[in-house]
Scaffold this active site. Structure first.
Site, short mmCIF file in Angstrom:
data_model
loop_
_atom_site.label_atom_id
_atom_site.label_comp_id
_atom_site.label_asym_id
_atom_site.label_seq_id
_atom_site.Cartn_x
_atom_site.Cartn_y
_atom_site.Cartn_z
N ARG A 60 19.23 -27.93 8.15
CA ARG A 60 18.46 -27.38 9.32
C ARG A 60 18.90 -28.04 10.54
O ARG A 60 19.97 -28.72 10.71
CB ARG A 60 17.04 -28.30 8.97
CG ARG A 60 16.36 -27.73 7.70
CD ARG A 60 14.91 -28.44 7.67
NE ARG A 60 15.36 -29.90 7.35
CZ ARG A 60 15.35 -31.01 8.43
NH1 ARG A 60 14.83 -30.34 9.69
NH2 ARG A 60 15.71 -32.21 8.20
N LYS A 201 10.79 -24.71 4.96
CA LYS A 201 10.45 -25.75 5.70
C LYS A 201 9.52 -25.11 6.82
O LYS A 201 8.65 -25.98 7.40
CB LYS A 201 11.85 -26.69 6.37
CG LYS A 201 12.29 -27.58 5.28
CD LYS A 201 11.50 -28.41 4.59
CE LYS A 201 12.37 -29.31 3.70
NZ LYS A 201 11.32 -30.29 2.67
N HIS A 221 5.70 -34.92 1.95
CA HIS A 221 7.25 -34.61 1.56
C HIS A 221 7.66 -35.23 0.39
O HIS A 221 8.01 -36.48 0.71
CB HIS A 221 7.98 -34.67 2.94
CG HIS A 221 9.49 -34.53 2.85
ND1 HIS A 221 10.28 -34.96 3.17
CD2 HIS A 221 10.04 -33.49 1.97
CE1 HIS A 221 11.55 -34.40 2.93
NE2 HIS A 221 11.35 -33.70 2.00
N SER A 239 16.29 -36.88 2.38
CA SER A 239 17.62 -36.01 1.61
C SER A 239 18.45 -37.13 1.18
O SER A 239 18.76 -38.13 1.88
CB SER A 239 18.18 -35.22 2.29
OG SER A 239 19.11 -34.40 2.12
N LYS A 243 15.06 -38.21 -4.61
CA LYS A 243 13.76 -37.57 -4.81
C LYS A 243 13.57 -36.72 -5.88
O LYS A 243 12.64 -36.62 -6.81
CB LYS A 243 13.17 -37.01 -3.62
CG LYS A 243 11.89 -36.26 -3.45
CD LYS A 243 11.43 -36.21 -2.10
CE LYS A 243 12.31 -35.79 -0.98
NZ LYS A 243 12.47 -34.09 -1.24
N THR A 244 14.66 -35.87 -6.03
CA THR A 244 14.55 -34.59 -6.90
C THR A 244 15.06 -35.29 -8.20
O THR A 244 14.35 -35.00 -9.33
CB THR A 244 15.49 -33.43 -6.50
OG1 THR A 244 14.98 -32.92 -5.36
CG2 THR A 244 15.70 -32.43 -7.70
N ASP A 258 9.42 -31.25 -4.17
CA ASP A 258 9.75 -31.54 -2.54
C ASP A 258 8.39 -31.73 -1.75
O ASP A 258 8.05 -32.37 -0.71
CB ASP A 258 10.54 -30.59 -2.18
CG ASP A 258 11.18 -30.75 -0.85
OD1 ASP A 258 11.46 -32.11 -0.73
OD2 ASP A 258 11.34 -30.12 -0.05
N ARG A 323 24.06 -27.36 -2.14
CA ARG A 323 22.46 -27.36 -2.60
C ARG A 323 22.50 -26.19 -3.65
O ARG A 323 23.45 -25.32 -4.01
CB ARG A 323 21.61 -26.71 -1.65
CG ARG A 323 21.21 -27.82 -0.61
CD ARG A 323 19.97 -28.57 -0.72
NE ARG A 323 19.86 -29.49 0.19
CZ ARG A 323 18.64 -30.32 0.22
NH1 ARG A 323 17.87 -30.44 -0.68
NH2 ARG A 323 18.66 -31.29 1.10
#
Length: 538
Positions: A60, A201, A221, A239, A243-244, A258, A323
């Site tokens: 981003r 996003k 988030h 990131s 988290k994932t 997410d 990704r």
């Protein structure tokens, strides 16, 4: 499973100002995959996944994200260098340029949903210049059935034109790329960047405004999963913090990885229909569920393939931000629908590259609010130009680039829900131990998983002196023991060989916390302010 090959509805785009386009509507993932390869926009990896290169932008671009300042947003949005205002008239001019650019082209259009809870569902239409961008939308948004498409009326529209380049002096942008939200016209306008994360996003940012302002629901988030007993766990983190990875657990059903909402009914629902995971250093041994989700229908971004189509997940020559996106049903153990109830534990994940935060600690309500507003992790050398040593990175609510309101608004909503539900909040350092980045080592994933599991199983004991030690610098409660984790690992100071160096570094980080929090203090109660580190370096 939706069979998009049977879609009979057709649409026109003239109402959007797009003329004479050849519209490919609601194509299947397989069809989009094949078109991308035929057009030379991607290659098929040995796993069957589509591998694409997003071009100039591999992440981003927060400084090129704008919100149109209008009657809806002008008195509600927290304007500044995160939420940058954009003139409504300038938007109209730029929009007309974009739709002129898209006219006479092959375009890929998809109708889909956000928000798994029927009471909050948002109808979305995505108009893409590239087939693989539309496949990303197929993966990441909720996929409607044939019956749901018959009367589908889009509420929000994403117009995505990676090949269109703005002229900053004429168009009011900072440079040639842009991502602009218009809440009056309900449009997310994206141009000049092929990075697909801008698509999801954009809608996430819109929901971060819509849900708290109009639906009294907290957008988060975070990732979330649910145990066999129905207890929901929530994982906040920026990131690279896990988290994932940590929410994808074979023993718990994944709600989502997410973006979620927490309702007044004390339920948690996924915004999305897929996952968007980092794949740097991915291995089947460490992350088998994510590794095995990379198959036909998945999209790999900016990875390196060998001549046989095998991915080298350690190769970051294009970007550290490699990704994969895939539909959530590529994960075996998922919650259907993507809704959980009864949140019991919240984990704040941070990759502390200074190596001074405990690997896990329990937070009081005031500490939880403070750390939520702070949203700390760290950048390490090599991840960004000019970063040569660990650098504190604070992102309010663990997602500042996507939060249109003042962070205190989200923190107040979270605090209220924490008190009402009696949820426990934990700070988890997935970063460094035994010293800072370059000296110490990254916390072993098996230890972090053991700590998470100990919390979920209730093995860390009551919040007492016998079970917990109050950290002398950060004031958080670190457990004295944890099944499956060596005792010395639980104390960050004990993993260093130099007490003086440890405390010097710890105080350096606490000062960074205090400096960052100054901009929030006037909006926060004394209780929240006291949730931060209380000791000062001399």
């Amino acid at each position: 499973m939706v069979n998009n090959n049977q879609v009979t509805k057709t649409i026109a785009l003239e109402s959007y100002g797009i003329k004479n386009a050849k519209v490919h509507y609601q194509l299947s993932s397989k069809e989009l995959h094949n078109i991308a390869i035929e057009k030379g926009q991607g290659k098929e990896a040995s796993s069957g996944a589509l591998a694409v290169n997003t071009g100039e932008f591999t992440g981003r671009s927060p400084r090129d994200r704008f919100i149109v300042k209008d009657d809806i947003t002008k008195d509600r949005v927290w304007w500044g260098n995160i939420n940058i205002p954009f003139d409504a008239d300038k938007f109209d001019v730029l929009y007309n340029k974009v739709v002129d650019y898209l006219s006479n082209k092959d375009l890929y259009v998809r109708d889909s949903f956000a928000c798994a809870d029927e009471n909050y569902k948002l109808n979305i239409r995505v108009i893409n210049e590239y087939a693989w961008s539309n496949q990303f939308a197929y993966n990441m948004f909720l996929r409607p059935t044939e019956d749901e498409l018959k009367d589908f009326a889009p509420e929000w529209t994403v117009v995505n034109a990676p090949g269109f380049m703005a002229v900053p002096d004429e168009d009011g942008t900072r440079q040639h790329n842009f991502a602009i939200l218009n809440f009056t016209k309900k449009i997310a306008l994206i141009g000049g960047t092929g990075y697909t994360g801008e698509i999801k996003k954009g809608i996430f940012s819109a929901l971060n405004f819509i849900l708290p302002v109009f639906k009294n629901t907290l957008p988060m988030h975070c990732s979330a999963n649910v145990g066999a007993d129905g207890d929901t766990a929530i994982f906040f983190g920026l990131s690279g913090t896990g988290k994932t990875t940590l929410s994808t657990d074979p023993n718990r059903s994944l709600i989502g990885d997410d973006e979620h909402g927490w309702t007044n009914e004390n339920s948690v629902f996924n915004f999305e229909g897929g996952c968007y995971a980092k794949v740097i250093n991915l291995s089947r041994d460490n992350e088998p569920e994510i590794y095995d989700a990379i198959k036909k229908g998945a999209i790999l971004e900016n990875v390196i393939l060998d001549e046989n189509g095998h991915v080298n997940f350690e190769d970051t020559s294009i970007t550290q931000n490699t990704r994969v996106s895939y539909p959530i049903d590529h994960i075996e153990n998922i919650r259907i629908p993507s809704i959980g109830k009864n949140p019991k534990n919240i984990f704040f994940l941070t990759a502390d590259a200074f190596g001074v935060l405990p690997p896990i600690s329990k937070l009081t309500p005031s500490q939880a609010a403070y750390h939520f507003i702070s949203g700390y992790t760290a950048k390490v050398a090599g991840t960004e130009a000019g970063v040569v040593e660990p650098t504190p990175n604070f992102s309010a609510c663990f997602g500042a680039p996507f939060m249109p309101l003042h962070p205190a608004k989200y923190a107040e909503m979270l605090s209220k829900k924490m008190k009402e539900s009696g949820v426990n909040v934990w700070l988890v350092n997935t970063g460094w131990t035994g010293g800072p980045y370059g000296v110490g080592t990254r916390m072993k994933l098996k230890y972090t998983r053991a700590m998470i599991n100990a919390v979920l199983n209730g093995d860390l004991g009551l919040y007492t002196y016998d079970n917990y030690h109050i950290h002398s610098v950060f004031g958080v409660a670190q457990p004295r023991s944890c099944p499956g984790v060596p005792t010395e690992v639980l104390s960050p100071r004990a993993t260093w060989n130099d007490d003086k160096a440890y405390y010097t570094t710890a105080f350096k980080l606490t000062n960074a916390f205090r400096e960052n929090f100054k901009k929030f203090e006037e909006h926060c109660s004394e209780e929240i302010r006291r949730g931060g580190p209380q000791r000062y370096a001399f």
